[in-house]
Design an enzyme around this catalytic site. Structure first.
Site, mmCIF file in Angstrom:
data_model
loop_
_atom_site.group_PDB
_atom_site.id
_atom_site.type_symbol
_atom_site.label_atom_id
_atom_site.label_comp_id
_atom_site.label_asym_id
_atom_site.label_seq_id
_atom_site.Cartn_x
_atom_site.Cartn_y
_atom_site.Cartn_z
ATOM 1 N N ARG A 125 0.299 -1.037 0.155
ATOM 2 C CA ARG A 125 -0.430 -0.038 -0.035
ATOM 3 C C ARG A 125 0.673 1.535 0.010
ATOM 4 N NH1 ARG A 125 -5.806 -0.677 1.339
ATOM 5 N NH2 ARG A 125 -6.459 -2.068 0.146
ATOM 6 N N ARG B 21 -2.805 6.439 0.283
ATOM 7 C CA ARG B 21 -3.713 7.649 1.810
ATOM 8 C C ARG B 21 -2.969 8.373 2.514
ATOM 9 N NH1 ARG B 21 -8.967 4.639 3.490
ATOM 10 N NH2 ARG B 21 -6.740 3.532 3.206
ATOM 11 N N ARG C 239 -7.322 11.561 -6.260
ATOM 12 C CA ARG C 239 -7.749 10.984 -5.494
ATOM 13 C C ARG C 239 -8.795 12.060 -5.193
ATOM 14 N NH1 ARG C 239 -11.446 8.748 -4.090
ATOM 15 N NH2 ARG C 239 -12.333 6.695 -2.838
ATOM 16 N N ASP D 77 -6.593 -2.155 -7.912
ATOM 17 C CA ASP D 77 -7.336 -3.233 -6.290
ATOM 18 C C ASP D 77 -7.779 -4.840 -6.570
ATOM 19 O OD1 ASP D 77 -8.893 -2.174 -3.930
ATOM 20 O OD2 ASP D 77 -9.789 -3.344 -4.274
ATOM 21 N N TYR E 38 -14.795 -11.366 -1.028
ATOM 22 C CA TYR E 38 -15.512 -9.966 -0.875
ATOM 23 C C TYR E 38 -16.876 -10.202 -1.596
ATOM 24 C CZ TYR E 38 -11.714 -7.835 1.402
ATOM 25 O OH TYR E 38 -10.783 -7.037 2.059
HETATM 26 O O1 1CP Z 1 0.063 0.262 -2.717
HETATM 27 C C1 1CP Z 1 -0.694 0.211 -3.676
HETATM 28 O O2 1CP Z 1 -1.985 1.343 -3.009
HETATM 29 C C2 1CP Z 1 -0.957 -0.360 -4.359
HETATM 30 C C3 1CP Z 1 -2.251 -0.963 -4.799
HETATM 31 C C4 1CP Z 1 -3.419 -1.316 -4.240
HETATM 32 C C5 1CP Z 1 -3.449 -2.906 -3.795
HETATM 33 C C6 1CP Z 1 -2.106 -4.047 -4.056
HETATM 34 C C7 1CP Z 1 -4.519 -1.432 -3.412
HETATM 35 C C8 1CP Z 1 -4.880 0.373 -3.737
HETATM 36 N N1 1CP Z 1 -5.250 -2.383 -3.718
HETATM 37 C C9 1CP Z 1 -4.460 -3.165 -2.680
HETATM 38 C C10 1CP Z 1 -4.479 -4.723 -2.545
HETATM 39 C C11 1CP Z 1 -6.242 -4.806 -1.777
HETATM 40 N N2 1CP Z 1 -7.126 -4.554 -2.144
HETATM 41 C C12 1CP Z 1 -6.331 -6.467 -0.969
HETATM 42 C C13 1CP Z 1 -5.062 -7.266 -0.262
HETATM 43 C C14 1CP Z 1 -4.169 -6.182 0.502
HETATM 44 C C15 1CP Z 1 -5.086 -5.857 1.599
HETATM 45 O O3 1CP Z 1 -4.970 -7.021 1.829
HETATM 46 O O4 1CP Z 1 -4.585 -4.929 2.466
HETATM 47 C C16 1CP Z 1 -7.145 -6.183 -0.434
HETATM 48 C C17 1CP Z 1 -8.320 -7.054 0.732
HETATM 49 C C18 1CP Z 1 -7.945 -4.796 -1.310
HETATM 50 C C19 1CP Z 1 -9.564 -3.966 -0.922
HETATM 51 C C20 1CP Z 1 -9.835 -2.848 -0.387
HETATM 52 N N3 1CP Z 1 -9.760 -2.192 -1.453
HETATM 53 C C21 1CP Z 1 -9.919 -2.807 0.235
HETATM 54 C C22 1CP Z 1 -10.550 -3.014 2.368
HETATM 55 C C23 1CP Z 1 -11.517 -3.308 2.231
HETATM 56 C C24 1CP Z 1 -11.531 -4.268 3.876
HETATM 57 O O5 1CP Z 1 -12.849 -3.826 4.172
HETATM 58 O O6 1CP Z 1 -11.204 -5.886 3.822
HETATM 59 C C25 1CP Z 1 -10.016 -0.938 0.093
HETATM 60 C C26 1CP Z 1 -9.682 0.297 1.437
HETATM 61 C C27 1CP Z 1 -9.980 -0.952 -0.451
HETATM 62 C C28 1CP Z 1 -9.725 0.622 -1.788
HETATM 63 C C29 1CP Z 1 -8.264 0.651 -1.089
HETATM 64 N N4 1CP Z 1 -7.070 -0.190 -3.029
HETATM 65 C C30 1CP Z 1 -6.989 0.765 -3.018
HETATM 66 C C31 1CP Z 1 -6.610 1.978 -1.828
HETATM 67 C C32 1CP Z 1 -5.147 2.550 -2.216
HETATM 68 C C33 1CP Z 1 -7.750 1.830 -2.121
HETATM 69 C C34 1CP Z 1 -8.086 3.111 -0.623
HETATM 70 C C35 1CP Z 1 -9.124 3.122 -1.913
HETATM 71 C C36 1CP Z 1 -9.210 5.153 -1.001
HETATM 72 O O7 1CP Z 1 -8.336 5.859 -1.512
HETATM 73 O O8 1CP Z 1 -9.932 5.629 -0.661
#
Ligand code: 1CP
Length: 344
Positions: A26, A30, A39, A76, A150
């Site tokens: 990540r 943010r 964003r 994602d 999911y």
């Molecule tokens: O460095 C990076 O940010 C790379 C891009 C990346 C990756 C590898 C994002 C961007 N998401 C992911 C993987 C991801 N997405 C996982 C696996 C890793 C982990 O366990 O964290 C999972 C479970 C998700 C699903 C997801 N997408 C969540 C988790 C939700 C939950 O309650 O389980 C969330 C919050 C997102 C949104 C998301 N994805 C990525 C970002 C930067 C964000 C935040 C979005 C925003 O700006 O609001």
């Protein structure tokens, strides 16, 4: 040092790197002011992922600021359900919400359109062109079990009660979904690799929800099949597996799945990691993300403990993603400690 040596590829291929490489899960997101700005401009997270100009810029932001050894594609794991036709909504401050899959009929209605994801492949091409030679480009997808979680439960709010029920009580139905995800994720990763991804990471964030035989059946076995399929087509592309929360199953996972590297969460004891896991394959991760927030001596001590124990057969990283409240100067300090470390 030749400019085109990549420390991360060295570690994954079993060669000693010039320095311990570092990147952060990540690392785009943010905690970065330049991310928050884009964003806000984009409005929707999905648009951010599916607009190559934006996704390329966001992928490169952490590289410019911290010179990490790897860039990870900005995308994602939920893009696969999106391309399968499930409604996907990223709500501000709440995380993603998916329409749920409830039964066989819903499974039959899933229909994969890879062209919905073609902007992602364009992003990969652009990033690869702009990355420094020494920086490794990591593509990724979610593992079958985690994406199924999911798709079945819609979000993480209820601890994936329904997905766990499918795992125990509806194995044929879950197998059908896992097979769909395996085929589509394979096509998706092929697209990423063909466009320029050099390493693949499989995020199995909810592997820890399963234990014993259920872990073997729904985490290790689908991963083993998937990795062997990838290896057949792309024998030269290393795969890192991250079965977060797998506890005593990390060892089975690394022995059974054929991954080239194992990413470990903060609960894995670093000495256990050295003797039981690193003997099998190179490792990645382990630093508690809370220590990056804290910074100072505590972060330094923990970092040096990991470096001293796992040495050069390790890709330095957190045990899970960067949290939004991390001070930027703590990241700069961490990179410096890791870069300058020499084995005693
Ligand atoms: O460095 C990076 O940010 C790379 C891009 C990346 C990756 C590898 C994002 C961007 N998401 C992911 C993987 C991801 N997405 C996982 C696996 C890793 C982990 O366990 O964290 C999972 C479970 C998700 C699903 C997801 N997408 C969540 C988790 C939700 C939950 O309650 O389980 C969330 C919050 C997102 C949104 C998301 N994805 C990525 C970002 C930067 C964000 C935040 C979005 C925003 O700006 O609001």
């Amino acid at each position: 040092v030749p400019e085109n040596r990549k420390a991360i590829l060295d570690v994954l291929k079993g060669t000693t790197p010039e320095h311990v490489p570092i990147w952060l899960m990540r690392q785009a997101g943010r905690y970065l002011p330049e991310y928050k700005k884009l964003r806000a401009e984009a409005g929707s997270f999905l648009d951010l992922c599916l607009t190559p100009q934006w996704a390329t810029e966001i992928t490169l932001q952490p590289i410019r600021r911290f010179d990490f050894d790897a860039a990870i594609l900005f995308a994602d794991i939920l893009l696969i359900p999106y391309a399968l036709g499930q409604k996907l909504d990223f709500r501000e401050g709440e995380g993603p919400v998916l329409e749920t899959v409830k039964n066989e009929n819903d499974l039959d209605r899933l229909n994969y359109h890879q062209e919905k994801l073609s902007p992602v492949f364009e992003t990969v091409r652009r990033v690869r062109k702009d990355l420094p030679n020494k920086t490794t480009f990591i593509g990724f997808c979610g593992s079958m079990w985690t994406v199924a979680c999911y798709m079945i439960d819609g979000n993480s709010q209820n601890n994936f009660t329904q997905a766990k029920r499918w795992a125990k009580e509806k194995p044929l139905q879950l197998q059908k979904l896992i097979d769909i995800l395996s085929d589509t994720s394979f096509q998706y990763l092929s697209g990423q690799i063909d466009a320029g991804a050099e390493v693949i990471q499989l995020f199995d964030s909810w592997a820890g929800l399963l234990e014993g035989d259920l872990f073997d059946r729904w985490v290790s076995e689908p991963t083993r099949k998937f990795v062997s399929r990838l290896k057949e087509k792309y024998p030269h592309i290393p795969v890192i597996g991250f079965p977060r929360g797998a506890r005593n199953k990390y060892r089975d996972y690394i022995l059974q799945t054929g991954v080239d590297g194992l990413s470990i969460d903060p609960d894995v004891d670093v000495n256990y990691a050295k003797t039981q896991l690193q003997k099998v394959k190179p490792l990645q991760g382990n630093l508690n993300p809370a220590l990056l927030v804290k910074g100072g001596e505590d972060m330094k001590k923990a970092t040096e403990k990991i470096l001293g124990t796992l040495g050069f057969k390790h890709i330095f990283n957190l045990g899970h993603g960067v949290t939004p409240d991390v001070p930027l100067e703590h990241i700069a300090a961490l990179v410096k400690i890791v870069r300058n470390w020499k084995s005693g």
